[in-house]
Design a protein around this motif. Structure first.
Motif, PDB file in Angstrom:
ATOM      1  N   GLN A 162      -1.933   8.368  22.174  1.00 35.32           N
ATOM      2  CA  GLN A 162      -1.114   7.274  21.919  1.00 35.32           C
ATOM      3  C   GLN A 162       0.284   7.947  22.176  1.00 35.32           C
ATOM      4  O   GLN A 162       0.931   8.550  21.284  1.00 35.32           O
ATOM      5  N   THR A 163       0.987   7.689  23.338  1.00 35.01           N
ATOM      6  CA  THR A 163       2.238   8.476  23.768  1.00 35.01           C
ATOM      7  C   THR A 163       2.738   7.632  24.969  1.00 35.01           C
ATOM      8  O   THR A 163       2.036   7.085  25.642  1.00 35.01           O
ATOM      9  N   GLU A 164       4.167   7.585  24.902  1.00 31.78           N
ATOM     10  CA  GLU A 164       4.840   6.822  25.923  1.00 31.78           C
ATOM     11  C   GLU A 164       4.918   7.593  27.040  1.00 31.78           C
ATOM     12  O   GLU A 164       5.319   7.376  28.245  1.00 31.78           O
ATOM     13  N   GLY A 165       4.545   9.271  26.979  1.00 35.16           N
ATOM     14  CA  GLY A 165       4.793  10.045  27.826  1.00 35.16           C
ATOM     15  C   GLY A 165       3.927  10.113  29.102  1.00 35.16           C
ATOM     16  O   GLY A 165       4.046  11.132  29.976  1.00 35.16           O
ATOM     17  N   GLY A 166       2.468   9.476  28.931  1.00 38.28           N
ATOM     18  CA  GLY A 166       1.684   9.459  30.080  1.00 38.28           C
ATOM     19  C   GLY A 166       0.621  10.085  29.860  1.00 38.28           C
ATOM     20  O   GLY A 166       0.790  11.677  29.966  1.00 38.28           O
ATOM     21  N   THR A 167      -0.714   9.734  29.609  1.00 36.41           N
ATOM     22  CA  THR A 167      -1.851  10.520  29.617  1.00 36.41           C
ATOM     23  C   THR A 167      -3.044   9.920  30.633  1.00 36.41           C
ATOM     24  O   THR A 167      -3.044   8.752  30.701  1.00 36.41           O
ATOM     25  N   THR A 168      -3.662  10.931  31.147  1.00 37.78           N
ATOM     26  CA  THR A 168      -4.467  10.488  32.099  1.00 37.78           C
ATOM     27  C   THR A 168      -6.017  10.989  31.714  1.00 37.78           C
ATOM     28  O   THR A 168      -5.841  12.394  31.052  1.00 37.78           O
ATOM     29  N   MET A 169      -7.083  10.103  31.331  1.00 35.72           N
ATOM     30  CA  MET A 169      -8.302  10.486  31.116  1.00 35.72           C
ATOM     31  C   MET A 169      -9.070  10.239  32.052  1.00 35.72           C
ATOM     32  O   MET A 169      -9.418   8.939  32.488  1.00 35.72           O
ATOM     33  N   LEU A 170      -9.608  11.292  32.600  1.00 34.36           N
ATOM     34  CA  LEU A 170     -10.603  11.006  33.816  1.00 34.36           C
ATOM     35  C   LEU A 170     -11.961  11.881  33.947  1.00 34.36           C
ATOM     36  O   LEU A 170     -11.959  13.027  33.371  1.00 34.36           O
ATOM     37  N   ARG A 171     -13.055  11.087  34.133  1.00 34.90           N
ATOM     38  CA  ARG A 171     -14.210  11.546  34.240  1.00 34.90           C
ATOM     39  C   ARG A 171     -14.738  12.449  33.007  1.00 34.90           C
ATOM     40  O   ARG A 171     -15.322  13.674  33.028  1.00 34.90           O
ATOM     41  N   ASN A 172     -14.253  11.727  31.781  1.00 34.47           N
ATOM     42  CA  ASN A 172     -14.855  12.487  30.508  1.00 34.47           C
ATOM     43  C   ASN A 172     -16.095  11.665  29.984  1.00 34.47           C
ATOM     44  O   ASN A 172     -16.221  10.637  30.461  1.00 34.47           O
TER      45      ASN A 172
END
Length: 425
Positions: free
Chosen positions: A192-202
Motif C-alpha cells: 500500500q503506497t502511492e509510490g508505485g509497486t509492481t508484483m510480477l510472477r510471484n
C-alpha cells in the motif's frame, strides 16, 4: 497531494529514467532502474556468523557495495537485519543451496537503489509475535528478484506506507515466493503506497489472508495465488484512499484450506483495469480454471484502459505464467531448498495439497542446516570474479579494480556481466 500532481510526478519520473540501465537483464516494473552497488566496492561474505568481519550483516551495514558469497547455508539473525542503500545482493553467487536468513526478519526501509536477488528469508515462530519477515516503510528504487520469503508472524513481505513523499517509491517484487505466514496472523503482505509497486510472477501460497492487501498504485501481473484461507487479493479493504491498479493474467487456485473468494473488500475508491484473471476452484488435480467475470471483483470502479504512466511489462497468458512460477520462482539458483520444493509440489497438485500452518515445525521438511563453502583461492584479487572467468574474458585476474570497468558491456560493469551470466543456462 492532488491526483493531478501525483500523475505529473510519475510522468516526469518516467521521462527521467527512460534512458537508464535496468538493474539487470529481466528487471521490470517500477523498480526496474535500481542501480544497486554498481561501481562500488565488493564485499565477500566468508562466514555464516550473525555479525562481525566477513558476515552478511557487516556486508550490508555500509552503502555502495556488491555483496557476493563464498559460503552457503543458514544465517540465524538474532536482531533485525537493516540494509544500507546502494547495495547489490548477489545471492546467486552462494554455493550449495544458497543463503537462508532465519530467526528475526529484515528491513529494507530506506535501502534506496536496492538490488536483492536469490535470498531466502524464513523467520519462524521463535521470532515472536508481530514480526514481518521483510518490510519496507520508506525508500525508493528497489527491486527484489527470486526471493523466498516465509514464516512471518505478522506479514511476510510488506511495502507499507500511504505517505506520498516519505512512503516507498518505485518498488518491484518479481519471480518470488511469499509463503506460509504463521497463524494466528498468517498474511502474505500489505502492499500500500502511492509510490508505485509492481508484483510480477510471484507465488502467494498457504497464507490465510492478504494475498495481497493493496492500496495506492499497484501492478499485479502474472502472479499465482494458491490455497489462501479467508482472503485472496484484498481491494483496499474498504479504504477511503484512492487506489489505481492493473490486475491482469493472474491465476487463483483454491486449495484444501480455501474458504474465501479471489477478490474481496473493494469499494468505489478502488479503481482497476483487470482482465484475463483465471480462477480454478474445483480442486480436481487439474489446471482447468476459467476467466473471472467482472462481478467476481465485487464493488470497484472499473477502468476501460490501463492506468497511464505505469511501466510496461512483459506479461504472458496466465497459464504460461503459472508454468514459469513452477519452473523458477523463489531462490531457485543454485537450487531450491526442501521448503520450496514442498511448496511447488503443493501447487502442482492443483487443489489437492496445501496447509496453512501456525508453526514451521508442522512441516515434513525444514531448512537445511548444512554449510557449503567455495575455495577463496579461485578469486585471487578478491574482486568477486573468479580468475578463470577473468582470463577467459580477457580481464586481469590480478587487478582488483577491473570489476567496476565497462570493458565487456556498455551498460553493465564487468562484475555485473559475470553476475548476470551465472543465470544464463
Amino acid at each position: 497531494m492532488s491526483t493531478f500532481k501525483i500523475l505529473l510526478l510519475f510522468l516526469l519520473t518516467s521521462l527521467s529514467v527512460s534512458a537508464q540501465t535496468p538493474a539487470f537483464p529481466g528487471a521490470e516494473g517500477f523498480g526496474k532502474y535500481a542501480k544497486g552497488g554498481r561501481e562500488g566496492e565488493v564485499y565477500i561474505v566468508t562466514n555464516l556468523d550473525d555479525s562481525g568481519p566477513g558476515s552478511f550483516r557487516d556486508a550490508v551495514s555500509q552503502p555502495n557495495r556488491t555483496v557476493v558469497f563464498e559460503v552457503g547455508g543458514v544465517i540465524h539473525l538474532q536482531d533485525r537485519l537493516i540494509f544500507s542503500e546502494n547495495l547489490t545482493i548477489a545471492g546467486q553467487t552462494a554455493p550449495g543451496e544458497g543463503i537462508t536468513l532465519s530467526g528475526n526478519g529484515v528491513s529494507f526501509t530506506n535501502a534506496n537503489h536496492m538490488i536483492c536477488r536469490f535470498i531466502r528469508i524464513r523467520t519462524g515462530k521463535a521470532a515472536g509475535k508481530g514480526v514481518d519477515a521483510a518490510t519496507i516503510y520508506q525508500g525508493h528504487d528497489m527491486i527484489f528478484d527470486h526471493l523466498s520469503v516465509s514464516w512471518g508472524t505478522d506479514e511476510n513481505f510488506s511495502v507499507s506506507s500511504m505517505k506520498v513523499v516519505d512512503g516507498p517509491v518505485r518498488v518491484t517484487i518479481q519471480n518470488s515466493i511469499i509463503a506460509q505466514g504463521l497463524q494466528p496472523h498468517s498474511c502474505g503482505g500489505l502492499v500500500q503506497t502511492e509510490g508505485g509497486t509492481t508484483m510480477l510472477r510471484n507465488l502467494y501460497i498457504d497464507n490465510h489472508t492478504r494475498n495481497i492487501k493493496m492500496k495506492g498504485r499497484n501492478q499485479f501481473v502474472n502472479n499465482v495465488v494458491y490455497n489462501w484461507g479467508g482472503d485472496g487479493y484484498i481491494l483496499g479493504g474498504g479504504s477511503q484512499y484512492k487506489s489505481n491498479a492493473i490486475i491482469t493474467d493472474n491465476y487463483f487456485i483454491t486449495g484444501p484450506d480455501t474458504k474465501g473468494k479471489p477478490f474481496t473488500r473493494g469499494n468505489e475508491n478502488f479503481s482497476i483495469y483487470a482482465k484475463n484473471n483465471h480462477f480454478d476452484h474445483d480442486q480436481n488435480g487439474e489446471l482447468d480454471g476459467t476467466v473471472l467475470s467482472k462481478e467476481a471483483y465485487g464493488i470497484v470502479t472499473w477502468l476501460e484502459e490501463p492506468v497511464p504512466n505505469f511501466p510496461e511489462l512483459e506479461a504472458a497468458p496466465a497459464e504460461l505464467a503459472l508454468k514459469q512460477v513452477l519452473a523458477s520462482a523463489g531462490a531457485s539458483f543454485p537450487k531450491r531448498d526442501a521448503v520450496d520444493r514442498l511448496l511447488m509440489k503443493e501447487l502442482g497438485s492443483y487443489g489437492k495439497k496445501g496447509k496453512i500452518i501456525a508453526d514451521e515445525s508442522e512441516l515434513p521438511v525444514s531448512i537445511t542446516k548444512k554449510q557449503w563453502s567455495r575455495n577463496s583461492a579461485l578469486d585471487a584479487d578478491r574482486d568477486g570474479m573468479p580468475d578463470k572467468w577473468e582470463r577467459k574474458m580477457g580481464l586481469d585476474p590480478s587487478d582488483s579494480t577491473d570489476g567496476g570497468d565497462y570493458k565487456l558491456d556498455e551498460e553493465y560493469t564487468n562484475l555485473e556481466v559475470y553476475l548476470n551470466g551465472l543465470l544464463i543456462k
